[in-house]
Structure formats: structure tokens, C-alpha cells
Design a protein around this motif. Structure first.
Motif, PDB file in Angstrom:
ATOM      1  N   LEU A   1      45.277  28.947  49.206  1.00  0.00           N
ATOM      2  CA  LEU A   1      46.349  28.444  48.355  1.00  0.00           C
ATOM      3  C   LEU A   1      47.548  29.384  48.282  1.00  0.00           C
ATOM      4  N   GLY A   2      47.295  30.702  48.367  1.00  0.00           N
ATOM      5  CA  GLY A   2      48.409  31.651  48.294  1.00  0.00           C
ATOM      6  C   GLY A   2      49.430  31.419  49.398  1.00  0.00           C
ATOM      7  N   PRO A   3      49.010  31.465  50.676  1.00  0.00           N
ATOM      8  CA  PRO A   3      49.956  31.219  51.767  1.00  0.00           C
ATOM      9  C   PRO A   3      50.571  29.827  51.714  1.00  0.00           C
ATOM     10  N   ALA A   4      49.793  28.819  51.310  1.00  0.00           N
ATOM     11  CA  ALA A   4      50.322  27.455  51.251  1.00  0.00           C
ATOM     12  C   ALA A   4      51.379  27.321  50.156  1.00  0.00           C
ATOM     13  N   THR A   5      51.138  27.946  49.006  1.00  0.00           N
ATOM     14  CA  THR A   5      52.117  27.910  47.918  1.00  0.00           C
ATOM     15  C   THR A   5      53.382  28.648  48.332  1.00  0.00           C
ATOM     16  N   ALA A   6      53.220  29.794  48.995  1.00  0.00           N
ATOM     17  CA  ALA A   6      54.377  30.550  49.476  1.00  0.00           C
ATOM     18  C   ALA A   6      55.177  29.734  50.482  1.00  0.00           C
ATOM     19  N   ALA A   7      54.475  29.021  51.369  1.00  0.00           N
ATOM     20  CA  ALA A   7      55.167  28.189  52.356  1.00  0.00           C
ATOM     21  C   ALA A   7      55.941  27.069  51.665  1.00  0.00           C
ATOM     22  N   GLY A   8      55.352  26.513  50.623  1.00  0.00           N
ATOM     23  CA  GLY A   8      56.054  25.479  49.865  1.00  0.00           C
ATOM     24  C   GLY A   8      57.303  26.027  49.194  1.00  0.00           C
ATOM     25  N   LEU A   9      57.193  27.210  48.600  1.00  0.00           N
ATOM     26  CA  LEU A   9      58.356  27.833  47.968  1.00  0.00           C
ATOM     27  C   LEU A   9      59.421  28.182  49.002  1.00  0.00           C
ATOM     28  N   ASP A  10      58.983  28.540  50.222  1.00  0.00           N
ATOM     29  CA  ASP A  10      59.940  28.866  51.280  1.00  0.00           C
ATOM     30  C   ASP A  10      60.807  27.666  51.649  1.00  0.00           C
ATOM     31  N   LEU A  11      60.265  26.465  51.496  1.00  0.00           N
ATOM     32  CA  LEU A  11      61.076  25.268  51.767  1.00  0.00           C
ATOM     33  C   LEU A  11      62.251  25.204  50.799  1.00  0.00           C
ATOM     34  N   TRP A  12      61.984  25.498  49.522  1.00  0.00           N
ATOM     35  CA  TRP A  12      63.052  25.536  48.524  1.00  0.00           C
ATOM     36  C   TRP A  12      64.032  26.668  48.831  1.00  0.00           C
ATOM     37  N   ILE A  13      63.499  27.831  49.165  1.00  0.00           N
ATOM     38  CA  ILE A  13      64.345  28.994  49.412  1.00  0.00           C
ATOM     39  C   ILE A  13      65.296  28.739  50.575  1.00  0.00           C
ATOM     40  N   SER A  14      64.792  28.091  51.616  1.00  0.00           N
ATOM     41  CA  SER A  14      65.628  27.781  52.777  1.00  0.00           C
ATOM     42  C   SER A  14      66.799  26.882  52.385  1.00  0.00           C
ATOM     43  N   GLU A  15      66.528  25.864  51.572  1.00  0.00           N
ATOM     44  CA  GLU A  15      67.594  24.960  51.124  1.00  0.00           C
ATOM     45  C   GLU A  15      68.615  25.707  50.272  1.00  0.00           C
ATOM     46  N   ILE A  16      68.130  26.558  49.364  1.00  0.00           N
ATOM     47  CA  ILE A  16      69.030  27.314  48.491  1.00  0.00           C
ATOM     48  C   ILE A  16      69.879  28.281  49.304  1.00  0.00           C
ATOM     49  N   GLU A  17      69.255  28.931  50.290  1.00  0.00           N
ATOM     50  CA  GLU A  17      69.994  29.879  51.126  1.00  0.00           C
ATOM     51  C   GLU A  17      71.131  29.181  51.872  1.00  0.00           C
ATOM     52  N   ASN A  18      70.864  27.989  52.396  1.00  0.00           N
ATOM     53  CA  ASN A  18      71.916  27.239  53.090  1.00  0.00           C
ATOM     54  C   ASN A  18      73.102  26.968  52.169  1.00  0.00           C
ATOM     55  N   VAL A  19      72.802  26.601  50.917  1.00  0.00           N
ATOM     56  CA  VAL A  19      73.873  26.330  49.954  1.00  0.00           C
ATOM     57  C   VAL A  19      74.644  27.612  49.648  1.00  0.00           C
ATOM     58  N   LEU A  20      73.929  28.705  49.425  1.00  0.00           N
ATOM     59  CA  LEU A  20      74.588  29.971  49.081  1.00  0.00           C
ATOM     60  C   LEU A  20      75.495  30.455  50.210  1.00  0.00           C
ATOM     61  N   ARG A  21      75.034  30.359  51.442  1.00  0.00           N
ATOM     62  CA  ARG A  21      75.875  30.773  52.565  1.00  0.00           C
ATOM     63  C   ARG A  21      77.173  29.964  52.596  1.00  0.00           C
TER      64      ARG A  21
END
Length: 216
Positions: free
Chosen positions: A119-139
Motif C-alpha cells: 500500500l505504501g508504494p501504491a499510495t505514493a504512486a497515486g499521490l504522484d499523479l496529483w503532484i504531476s498535475e500540480i507541477e504542470n500548473v506551477l510551471r
């Protein structure tokens, strides 16, 4: 696609949805092959047939749920034009995700990660999906501001995501404090918006000051 393949995909989707619903409604401690199968309306043997184990099913459900959540807001995030708007959209997403039970789900996944290795890696991977979207907006939104050359969008995206995760979990014990934290983030966005509205001369002065501060 053959009828057999379509049936298999349908069953897997039922199990993924059933796992998410069971985690949200009953918690990680009561999530089992039996309870997930009951929520999905299928035989519990199909949990092991399609996923091998309950832990693998939960990991797959975590990734599946995260992709569904992110896809709901991808178009909205793509239209964000400023940091203050991003924070406002973040608050909007927070309210909708809480109403849909997804904040409770995240809490259960984080709790389960302590005892369920997958669950740890899977939860992190799920959060990474959000982080990727946020990073695109911030750039995009910071590129033409005085802060553009002095910020790390990748690191800032993780900080923003971590802030919202923390606020979501904090809200369960102190709702007023969580709302105050969201207000503070929006105030930060308003300060950046004020920088965006400065004329070119003032913006150059801000950049000069930031460069000088960075060197010192």
C-alpha cells in the motif's frame, strides 16, 4: 474484445470499486476478501483469481482510485491561470473529495501502509499523479512572474500536495484549524497575485532583490 475478456474486465472493475468502497465505509481493519467480494457482488475466490492477494487488490484499487480522481479535475487544472486560482481550485477539490468520501479513503490508505507493504508504494504512486498535475500548473503560471526563476516547481508541487494531504487528515480532528490553514494558503496566493499585477519596472526590482538575496 471477446465476451470473456469483457466479463473479466467488468469483474476486475467491480472488485476495484468494491475495495475502495469497503476501505471508505469499513476501514482497513475490516477490509478482507470476503468484505470486498460482498461489496462487489461477486464470489470472494475471484479476488485471488484476478489479483493474487487482498494486498495486491488494495494496491491496484489505490492506483485505480487515484487515476479516477485526477481525471475528474484534469481539464479544470489545465485551465488554471494563476497561483491564487490554483489554490482556490485546490480548496474546491478538497471540498468535493471530502464530500465523496475520498478524504476518509486516503486516511485509511495511509494507515494501512504501515502494515500492508504494497500500500505504501501504491499510495505514493497515486499521490504522484496529483503532484504531476500540480507541477504542470506551477510551471505554467509562475513562468512569467518574478518568482519564476527562483522557485522549484517540482519541489513546490510536492509541498502543495503534502499541505493538502496534511490538511485533509488534520480536518478530522480540528475542522476549524484545517479551514484556517486553507485560508492561509489562499492568502499566500493573493500575495503572489499582487506580484503578478506589478508593472514591468516593479517586477524587475523584485527580481533584482531576489537575486541579491539569493547570492547573500
Amino acid at each position: 474484445m471477446s465476451a470473456e475478456t469483457a466479463k473479466s474486465l467488468e469483474t476486475k472493475t467491480k472488485l476495484l470499486e468494491g475495495a475502495l468502497r469497503t476501505l471508505t465505509e469499513q476501514g482497513i481493519a475490516k477490509t478482507s476478501a470476503r468484505s470486498v467480494a460482498a461489496a462487489a457482488g461477486v464470489n470472494q475466490a475471484l479476488v485471488f483469481y484476478h489479483f493474487g492477494s487482498v494486498d495486491e487488490l488494495l494496491a491496484a484499487a489505490c492506483r485505480y482510485g487515484a487515476e479516477k480522481s485526477v481525471s475528474r479535475y484534469r481539464t479544470r487544472l489545465a485551465s488554471v491561470a494563476s497561483l491564487s486560482e490554483l489554490l482556490a481550485v485546490g480548496r474546491e477539490i478538497h471540498e468535493q473529495e471530502r464530500a465523496g468520501g475520498h478524504v476518509a479513503l486516503l486516511g485509511q490508505l495511509l494507515a494501512g501502509a504501515q502494515t500492508h507493504g504494497t500500500l505504501g508504494p501504491a499510495t505514493a504512486a497515486g499521490l504522484d499523479l496529483w503532484i504531476s498535475e500540480i507541477e504542470n500548473v506551477l510551471r505554467r503560471v509562475l513562468a512569467d512572474t518574478p518568482l519564476g526563476e527562483f522557485t522549484d516547481p517540482a519541489g513546490l508541487a510536492r509541498a502543495v500536495a503534502a499541505s493538502f494531504v496534511g490538511i485533509e487528515l488534520y480536518e478530522s480532528v480540528d475542522e476549524r484549524g484545517a479551514h484556517a490553514a486553507l485560508d492561509a494558503l489562499e492568502q499566500l496566493g493573493a500575495l503572489v497575485a499582487a506580484l503578478e499585477e506589478l508593472g514591468p519596472v516593479a517586477q524587475r526590482a523584485v527580481r533584482h532583490h531576489l537575486r541579491r538575496t539569493g547570492r547573500s
